[in-house]
Design a protein around this motif. Structure first.
Motif, PDB file in Angstrom:
ATOM      1  N   LEU A  97      51.830  38.473  46.756  1.00  0.00           N
ATOM      2  CA  LEU A  97      50.983  39.517  46.184  1.00  0.00           C
ATOM      3  C   LEU A  97      50.436  40.392  47.305  1.00  0.00           C
ATOM      4  CD1 LEU A  97      49.124  37.503  43.438  1.00  0.00           C
ATOM      5  CD2 LEU A  97      50.530  39.536  43.078  1.00  0.00           C
ATOM      6  N   SER A  98      50.021  41.603  46.914  1.00  0.00           N
ATOM      7  CA  SER A  98      49.549  42.531  47.937  1.00  0.00           C
ATOM      8  C   SER A  98      48.083  42.277  48.254  1.00  0.00           C
ATOM      9  CB  SER A  98      49.719  43.956  47.420  1.00  0.00           C
ATOM     10  OG  SER A  98      48.959  44.090  46.225  1.00  0.00           O
ATOM     11  N   VAL A  99      47.777  41.080  48.733  1.00  0.00           N
ATOM     12  CA  VAL A  99      46.383  40.804  49.107  1.00  0.00           C
ATOM     13  C   VAL A  99      46.283  40.805  50.626  1.00  0.00           C
ATOM     14  CG1 VAL A  99      45.779  39.536  47.025  1.00  0.00           C
ATOM     15  CG2 VAL A  99      46.778  38.304  48.955  1.00  0.00           C
ATOM     16  N   GLU A 100      45.121  41.208  51.109  1.00  0.00           N
ATOM     17  CA  GLU A 100      44.969  41.347  52.562  1.00  0.00           C
ATOM     18  C   GLU A 100      44.661  40.032  53.245  1.00  0.00           C
ATOM     19  OE1 GLU A 100      42.135  44.482  53.330  1.00  0.00           O
ATOM     20  OE2 GLU A 100      43.432  45.839  52.159  1.00  0.00           O
ATOM     21  N   CYS A 101      43.855  39.228  52.566  1.00  0.00           N
ATOM     22  CA  CYS A 101      43.342  38.034  53.238  1.00  0.00           C
ATOM     23  C   CYS A 101      44.111  36.799  52.784  1.00  0.00           C
ATOM     24  CB  CYS A 101      41.860  37.930  52.920  1.00  0.00           C
ATOM     25  SG  CYS A 101      41.136  36.358  53.288  1.00  0.00           S
ATOM     26  N   HIS A 102      44.614  36.038  53.732  1.00  0.00           N
ATOM     27  CA  HIS A 102      45.350  34.812  53.419  1.00  0.00           C
ATOM     28  C   HIS A 102      44.644  33.630  54.091  1.00  0.00           C
ATOM     29  CE1 HIS A 102      49.506  32.848  52.590  1.00  0.00           C
ATOM     30  NE2 HIS A 102      48.577  31.916  52.700  1.00  0.00           N
ATOM     31  N   ASP A 108      45.698  26.747  40.170  1.00  0.00           N
ATOM     32  CA  ASP A 108      46.543  27.118  41.316  1.00  0.00           C
ATOM     33  C   ASP A 108      46.670  28.629  41.502  1.00  0.00           C
ATOM     34  OD1 ASP A 108      47.283  24.631  42.494  1.00  0.00           O
ATOM     35  OD2 ASP A 108      48.538  24.247  40.734  1.00  0.00           O
ATOM     36  N   PHE A 109      46.489  29.375  40.441  1.00  0.00           N
ATOM     37  CA  PHE A 109      46.531  30.829  40.561  1.00  0.00           C
ATOM     38  C   PHE A 109      45.150  31.350  40.955  1.00  0.00           C
ATOM     39  CE2 PHE A 109      46.658  35.169  38.549  1.00  0.00           C
ATOM     40  CZ  PHE A 109      47.681  35.684  39.327  1.00  0.00           C
ATOM     41  N   THR A 110      44.133  30.779  40.362  1.00  0.00           N
ATOM     42  CA  THR A 110      42.773  31.273  40.543  1.00  0.00           C
ATOM     43  C   THR A 110      42.202  30.974  41.921  1.00  0.00           C
ATOM     44  OG1 THR A 110      42.453  30.642  38.242  1.00  0.00           O
ATOM     45  CG2 THR A 110      40.485  31.273  39.477  1.00  0.00           C
ATOM     46  N   HIS A 111      42.442  29.741  42.360  1.00  0.00           N
ATOM     47  CA  HIS A 111      41.698  29.294  43.534  1.00  0.00           C
ATOM     48  C   HIS A 111      42.056  30.078  44.796  1.00  0.00           C
ATOM     49  CE1 HIS A 111      38.797  26.349  44.893  1.00  0.00           C
ATOM     50  NE2 HIS A 111      39.396  26.458  46.056  1.00  0.00           N
ATOM     51  N   CYS A 112      43.361  30.194  45.056  1.00  0.00           N
ATOM     52  CA  CYS A 112      43.772  30.889  46.282  1.00  0.00           C
ATOM     53  C   CYS A 112      43.348  32.361  46.232  1.00  0.00           C
ATOM     54  CB  CYS A 112      45.273  30.764  46.473  1.00  0.00           C
ATOM     55  SG  CYS A 112      46.219  31.282  45.040  1.00  0.00           S
ATOM     56  N   LEU A 113      43.442  32.957  45.048  1.00  0.00           N
ATOM     57  CA  LEU A 113      43.093  34.378  44.939  1.00  0.00           C
ATOM     58  C   LEU A 113      41.578  34.580  45.038  1.00  0.00           C
ATOM     59  CD1 LEU A 113      45.732  35.478  42.303  1.00  0.00           C
ATOM     60  CD2 LEU A 113      45.625  36.158  44.726  1.00  0.00           C
TER      61      LEU A 113
END
Ligand code: ATP
Ligand code: MG
Length: 573
Positions: A260-265, A225-230
């Motif tokens: 988290l500070s990620v650009e793509c969702h 669940d942490f790995t896949h979305c990221l």
């Protein structure tokens, strides 16, 4: 031959669906709204087994979308976060199978394990924000604290550790200071959430196991669940397509990305997984079949794995055609395996050449045909395709026919051979059965027939008709080899149903494999290349085995019968 003809441009059953399924509709809308220029999808197998026909559905969907949309790309990403079960043998087989199905990931080959450093940094970011903590509860204690769908869970006593302590402990976890299972990193969300996946889910665990790619560099591994979305986010995936059981994970998928500070969702969209009658598709169950010797490996031709289907003689086009036909929906259902076989027959019927073969032989002596003489007769390679041309088949005084094609005391509707009856030998002559020769226990050992030399090629100049045409092979020139007749691996249409204490193993079909040690084949078949498919006239489709064939001595697998024998059995019952 037909099998090699598998580029996407060449078959017409890969065309875009007439009406859009719900996923294609979402993507079309996102593109027309200008949300994305083109879709980026991914197929994310875990390299812990061989991929099967269910994965093929996901592959055809994800790669299909990228092929249909201008500028679309589909990534092949190995979701390799569990070193205990994963292996590079599986990585290689999956790459081979995706290519064989006709899809190309180009430059876009990725491994979740390549993101371990980045994921570690993002986990640190969550910790610093007070949104993740190191927990010393055991897995059992965590489960006990989780609560039930109806009652809230309990907070971990370690939940309020300071970010500074958590950063330190997390680093020491990474450095190998703690034993497996003694600590985990958990998200700090809500132990009272109605969605159990949001009750402080585990993000990292300690596993002191060598990883197939990172070796011993890491001893903490991120959870799915942490790995896949990221991973999706890092790769700029636009639409992350997965099966329905992940619907309840979606809030967590979105929580991680939002915090988290990620650009793509990316947008996660779920669709129904493929379930097939007479088939198990869980990797766990397939592994049991392999490890406990019920089948001869992952690529046993009875397995629903892509490698098993390939060995069985399925073509990429037939699998893609099947995936196209079943479409994509939101509802779980059970698809009739006959549909897969139908798609296969449709493809093979058009593409493969015909040959004659006798599987259960009885010898016929043609008493008025000269001893020692061999006559070469012309045979049509594929009545569906004149371009396939003709070949010659040797005819001789002794031939084999199928045991079933003779009856000593035939009923009215039996139009094949019987005492005093005349039949046509395919591409050859009319023969008449004159005498039935038996041994001293009354078994038939051979038939004595006469042939009519005027009927060469299968027509009588006097216009006389025969009702039956049977296949045959010259006894003098027969190519003798092993032929394996495969049937369904399970006797019940839903082997996954576990009732009355039965498991899928209790439903195994004991006679799913019949080996014919020395079938009699027309001689040209000795030159068949491994993987090459033929229709053995009146018998079914057969494929030269990819593994057990030797040069000049192919072994044949029956891919499928000409018609669905199971439907017939069912109707009779
Ligand atoms: P299993 O649960 O049987 O061990 P899995 O489904 O978890 O295997 P993965 O390697 O994680 O196997 O799957 C890769 C992708 O294939 C996932 O996106 C998954 O949803 C999809 N997939 C797996 N099985 C099916 C199926 N039967 N039908 C459609 N898609 C499937
Ligand atoms: Mg999985």
């Amino acid at each position: 031959m037909g099998n090699q003809n598998n580029t996407l441009e060449e078959d017409n059953n890969d065309s875009k669906p007439e009406s859009l399924d719900f996923i294609r509709e979402i993507i079309a809308n996102d593109l027309s709204d200008g949300k994305h220029d083109s879709p980026v999808t991914r197929f994310p197998p875990e390299p812990n087994g061989y991929i099967h026909i269910g994965h093929a559905k996901s592959i055809c969907l994800n790669f299909g979308l990228s092929n249909e949309n201008k500028g679309g790309v589909c990534h092949l990403r190995f979701d390799d976060t569990n070193p205990v079960k994963e292996d590079s043998e599986y990585v290689e087989s999956i790459k081979q199978d995706v290519s064989w199905l006709g899809f190309d990931w180009g430059e876009n080959l990725f491994f979740a394990s390549d993101y371990f450093e980045k994921l570690y940094e993002l986990a640190q970011e969550l910790i610093k924000e007070g949104k993740a903590f190191v927990c010393d509860l055991s897995f059992d204690e965590i489960a006990d604290h989780r609560g039930t769908p109806k009652s809230p869970g309990k907070n971990s006593p370690y939940r309020d550790r300071s970010p500074a302590d958590n950063i330190d402990l997390f680093e020491r976890m990474r450095n190998g200071e703690f034993e497996d299972g003694s600590k985990v990193l958990r998200a700090k969300i809500d132990m009272a959430s109605p969605n159990l996946h949001l009750r402080d889910p585990v993000l990292y665990r300690i596993r002191k196991t060598t990883h197939h790619r990172t070796g011993d560099k890491w001893c903490i591994y991120p959870m799915y669940d942490f790995t896949h979305c990221l991973s999706d986010s890092i790769e700029g995936v636009t639409h992350s397509l997965c099966t329905l059981e992940f619907e309840v994970h979606r809030p967590l998928y979105d929580w991680v990305l939002a915090n988290l500070s990620v650009e793509c969702h990316p947008r996660q969209i779920e669709f129904a997984r493929l379930n097939l009658t007479y088939t198990v598709l869980s990797k766990r169950k397939l592994l049991v079949l392999v490890q406990e010797g019920y089948v001869d490996g992952w690529d046993d031709p009875r397995m629903p794995t892509v490698s098993g289907l390939r060995r069985r003689g399925f073509t990429p086009a037939s699998i893609r055609g099947f995936c196209h036909a079943i479409g994509v929906t939101k509802f779980n259902s059970l698809t009739d395996v006959a549909l897969l076989e139908h798609s296969l027959r449709q493809d093979l019927n058009e593409t493969v050449e015909r040959r004659l073969a006798v599987l259960h032989p009885i010898k016929v002596v043609i008493t008025n045909f000269q001893e020692g003489q061999i006559e070469e007769l012309e045979a049509v390679n594929n009545p569906k395709n004149p371009e396939a041309g003709t070949r010659t088949m040797p005819f001789s005084r002794e031939i084999y026919i199928e045991k079933d094609d003779f009856m000593e005391d035939p009923p009215k509707k039996f139009f094949r051979l019987g005492p005093g009856r005349e039949v046509r030998l395919r591409f050859a002559y009319f023969i008449t059965c004159q005498e039935v020769i038996k041994n001293n226990v009354g078994e038939i050992v051979e038939l004595h027939c006469t042939y009519d030399p005027e009927t060469r090629g299968g027509n009588a100049p006097d216009g006389r008709k025969v009702k039956g045409t049977i296949h045959w092979v010259s006894a003098a020139k027969a190519f003798e080899t092993k032929v394996r007749l495969y049937d369904r691996l399970f006797t019940t249409d839903d082997p996954n149903k576990e009732d009355e204490g039965k498991t899928f193993i209790d439903h195994i079909n004991e006679s799913s494999l019949e080996v014919i040690a020395d079938a009699k084949l027309e001689p040209s078949l000795s030159e068949a290349n491994p993987g090459e498919s033929f229709q053995f006239e009146r018998l079914g489709y057969f494929c030269a085995d990819l593994k057990d064939s030797e040069h000049g001595k192919p072994v044949f697998n029956r891919t499928t019968t000409l018609r669905d024998a199971w439907a017939k059995k069912k109707n009779q019952a």
